[in-house]
Design a protein around this motif. Structure first.
Motif: not given
Length: 300
Positions: A232-233, A235-236, A239-240, A260, A271, A274-275, A278
């Motif tokens: 997950d981290r 991927y984020l 994503l940025n 996420i 995070e 944001k998840g 998303f």
């Protein structure tokens, strides 16, 4: 074990001396320096030759301009050491760095040491490591967050890792393309808490000036990796980059969708928020939202 230090040189007449003084002054002495003059139009070719005349450990290769990756690849081909490292010629290295790092490469394939990032600017920060062994390359990339420091220059590499690997030419953020390929052939990566590489801030460098086309190359590199290693981290993080690329180019998002896990304890509160957004919006819509917010803020 002998160390080959590959240093590409291009338009760095004001910093080349500082860089080389830090190298020839190392407390570890069993090394060769390969200066690759990449067709530099200033006084660098002459300076390289002068340094080689003063220290027998320094070799100079003069070539037509081919870019950073091409220069590094030239150095790799010329290297005779058991171990390879890279130094950018506008940076420098603490005097005991290789003395501290070289003993660890006897058992590892890659050794990573600390970095003073953006040294000399108001962004400067220390990238430190604990002493840790990674036998699983996925753990190094994800849990060790190697994707945030996939730099070529704060690492020692066993030379054989480059037997079938070279830095990709014609792209930027070439380090992010290359490290995962090296890890595919590695058995052990060791991070250490000693040694120090001074990554000096360059306001004209790619990190400071990257636009949409350059960031697209960075995104391409991560999208190649994310199909193999992902959490997950990470991927984020990617994503940025995807949102920045979309904001600057408007191109169709290429990041594959992933849901996420909001109960993931490794995620920070920011995070998780944001998840959550998303998970509701998806890749394309969160990119659109990000662009709209920035446009609105720019008009204020």
């Amino acid at each position: 074990m002998k160390l080959s230090i590959v240093i590409p040189v291009y338009c760095v007449e004001s910093t080349l001396g500082r860089c080389l003084e830090s190298i020839v002054g190392q407390s570890f002495t069993d090394f060769e320096v390969i200066l690759v003059d990449d067709g530099s139009p200033d006084s660098c070719p002459k300076l390289c030759d002068e340094w080689a005349s003063r220290d027998a450990r320094i070799r100079v290769i003069h070539q037509k301009n081919g870019g950073l990756s091409n220069a590094r690849n030239t150095g790799i081909r010329a290297a005779i050491g058991d171990v390879i490292t890279f130094v950018d010629s506008d940076d420098y290295v603490d005097s005991d760095t290789y003395k501290n790092a070289m003993p660890f490469i006897a058992e590892a394939d890659i050794v990573e040491f600390p970095v003073f990032k953006f040294y000399g600017s108001d962004r400067q920060t220390m990238l430190s490591f604990s002493c840790h062994d990674y036998n699983n390359m996925s753990d190094y990339w994800l849990k060790g967050r190697a994707y945030e420091h996939a730099y070529a220059w704060n690492k020692l590499y066993r030379r054989q890792l480059f037997e079938h690997v070279r830095f990709p030419e014609g792209v930027v953020f070439e380090d992010v393309h290359t490290l995962p390929r090296l890890l595919a052939n590695a058995r052990l990566v060791r991070t250490i808490d000693k040694g120090l590489y001074y990554y000096c801030y360059n306001q004209t460098g790619i990190t400071a000036t990257a636009a949409g086309s350059e960031l697209s190359m960075l995104l391409d590199a991560h999208c190649d990796v994310i199909n193999r290693w992902c959490d997950d981290r990470y991927y984020l993080h990617v994503l940025n980059i995807q949102m920045d690329v979309y904001e600057q180019t408007g191109g169709k998002p290429q990041l594959p969708h992933r849901r996420i896990n909001l109960s993931n304890k490794s995620l920070s509160p920011k995070e998780r928020i944001k998840g959550l957004v998303f998970n509701i919006l998806g890749v394309r819509n969160i990119c659109k939202l990000n662009k709209t917010i920035h446009q609105w803020m720019g008009r204020r």
